[in-house]
Design a protein around this motif. Structure first.
Motif, PDB file in Angstrom:
ATOM      1  N   GLY A  37       6.751   3.737  -3.349  1.00  0.00           N
ATOM      2  CA  GLY A  37       6.846   2.152  -3.536  1.00  0.00           C
ATOM      3  C   GLY A  37       7.801   1.451  -2.763  1.00  0.00           C
ATOM      4  N   ASP A  38       8.882   2.308  -2.626  1.00  0.00           N
ATOM      5  CA  ASP A  38       9.828   1.569  -1.541  1.00  0.00           C
ATOM      6  C   ASP A  38       9.374   1.404  -0.173  1.00  0.00           C
ATOM      7  OD1 ASP A  38      11.817   1.536  -3.694  1.00  0.00           O
ATOM      8  OD2 ASP A  38      12.812   3.437  -3.101  1.00  0.00           O
ATOM      9  N   LEU A  39       8.846   2.481   0.305  1.00  0.00           N
ATOM     10  CA  LEU A  39       8.108   2.332   1.592  1.00  0.00           C
ATOM     11  C   LEU A  39       7.087   1.085   1.466  1.00  0.00           C
ATOM     12  CD1 LEU A  39       7.546   6.233   2.596  1.00  0.00           C
ATOM     13  CD2 LEU A  39       9.097   4.385   3.482  1.00  0.00           C
ATOM     14  N   LYS A  40       6.211   1.070   0.628  1.00  0.00           N
ATOM     15  CA  LYS A  40       5.214  -0.011   0.577  1.00  0.00           C
ATOM     16  C   LYS A  40       6.068  -1.221   0.504  1.00  0.00           C
ATOM     17  CE  LYS A  40       2.631   0.745  -3.055  1.00  0.00           C
ATOM     18  NZ  LYS A  40       1.700   1.175  -3.972  1.00  0.00           N
ATOM     19  N   LEU A  45       7.274  -6.213   3.627  1.00  0.00           N
ATOM     20  CA  LEU A  45       8.103  -7.223   4.108  1.00  0.00           C
ATOM     21  C   LEU A  45       8.295  -7.278   5.520  1.00  0.00           C
ATOM     22  CD1 LEU A  45      11.068  -6.693   1.366  1.00  0.00           C
ATOM     23  CD2 LEU A  45       9.412  -8.683   1.358  1.00  0.00           C
ATOM     24  N   SER A  46       8.435  -6.336   6.194  1.00  0.00           N
ATOM     25  CA  SER A  46       8.618  -6.125   7.753  1.00  0.00           C
ATOM     26  C   SER A  46       7.340  -6.771   8.229  1.00  0.00           C
ATOM     27  CB  SER A  46       8.889  -4.561   8.194  1.00  0.00           C
ATOM     28  OG  SER A  46       7.822  -3.857   7.885  1.00  0.00           O
ATOM     29  N   LEU A  86      -2.461 -10.375   4.443  1.00  0.00           N
ATOM     30  CA  LEU A  86      -2.220  -9.218   5.198  1.00  0.00           C
ATOM     31  C   LEU A  86      -1.314  -8.470   4.660  1.00  0.00           C
ATOM     32  CD1 LEU A  86      -2.442 -10.078   8.963  1.00  0.00           C
ATOM     33  CD2 LEU A  86      -3.841  -8.621   7.509  1.00  0.00           C
ATOM     34  N   ASP A  87      -0.150  -9.046   3.784  1.00  0.00           N
ATOM     35  CA  ASP A  87       0.835  -8.232   3.326  1.00  0.00           C
ATOM     36  C   ASP A  87       0.253  -7.222   1.985  1.00  0.00           C
ATOM     37  OD1 ASP A  87       3.407  -7.424   2.048  1.00  0.00           O
ATOM     38  OD2 ASP A  87       3.250  -8.973   0.481  1.00  0.00           O
ATOM     39  N   LEU A  88      -0.590  -8.032   1.293  1.00  0.00           N
ATOM     40  CA  LEU A  88      -1.292  -7.205   0.305  1.00  0.00           C
ATOM     41  C   LEU A  88      -2.098  -5.944   0.889  1.00  0.00           C
ATOM     42  CD1 LEU A  88      -2.403  -6.878  -2.691  1.00  0.00           C
ATOM     43  CD2 LEU A  88      -4.254  -8.344  -1.969  1.00  0.00           C
ATOM     44  N   TYR A  89      -2.725  -6.433   1.995  1.00  0.00           N
ATOM     45  CA  TYR A  89      -3.571  -5.290   2.731  1.00  0.00           C
ATOM     46  C   TYR A  89      -2.440  -4.039   3.074  1.00  0.00           C
ATOM     47  CZ  TYR A  89      -5.995  -2.597   6.175  1.00  0.00           C
ATOM     48  OH  TYR A  89      -6.410  -1.511   7.070  1.00  0.00           O
ATOM     49  N   TYR A  90      -1.464  -4.323   3.733  1.00  0.00           N
ATOM     50  CA  TYR A  90      -0.290  -3.322   4.154  1.00  0.00           C
ATOM     51  C   TYR A  90       0.240  -2.688   3.119  1.00  0.00           C
ATOM     52  CZ  TYR A  90      -1.007  -4.218   9.068  1.00  0.00           C
ATOM     53  OH  TYR A  90      -1.554  -4.159  10.412  1.00  0.00           O
TER      54      TYR A  90
END
Length: 138
Positions: A37-40, A45-46, A86-90
């Motif tokens: 979860g933290d990595l996602k 965000l990045s 794209l944020d949702l995708y990544y």
């Protein structure tokens, strides 16, 4: 089963190993779920930050002269909406893709000791499952 062990004079220590293994498994699952979860969140965000900077620099570089058909606010809105998608995708779909690619390898590693032929068939056929599901849904 617990009653049978107790009735036959067994000890409660028989259940200690499975209980400890189950608790350890739950702890590992909780820790890895938190890490994923933290990595996602960090990845999402990045990516958003970098894409927003790229979009802003592109709009500044193009200037007002190239936005004859659309206002600058509309262009910015469309660009930022694409960044959110794209944020949702990544953050959601990309980790699932890696899990889907890792599953056949893990399944192969587990079953190769039992039967190498079955393991080889599973290694070849398991990646085809998402394709068959995709064809059914279309």
């Amino acid at each position: 089963m617990a009653l049978a062990v107790q009735y036959n004079g067994g000890s409660a220590g028989v259940f200690l190993v499975p209980v400890v293994c189950a608790c350890a498994g739950l702890a590992v699952r909780y820790a890895t779920t938190r890490i994923v979860g933290d990595l996602k969140d960090t990845l999402g965000l990045s990516v958003k930050k970098n894409l927003r900077e790229c979009v802003y620099n592109k709009i500044v570089r193009l200037g007002v002269r190239s936005t004859d058909d659309m206002s600058m606010a509309g262009l910015t809105q469309i660009a930022l909406e694409g960044v959110e998608q794209l944020d949702l995708y990544y953050s959601s779909h990309l980790p699932q893709f890696f899990y889907a690619m890792l599953a056949p390898l893990l399944l192969f590693a587990i079953t190769v000791g039992i039967s190498w032929r079955v393991a080889l068939v599973l290694l070849c056929c398991v990646p085809l499952i998402p394709l068959s599901i995709d064809k059914i849904l279309l």
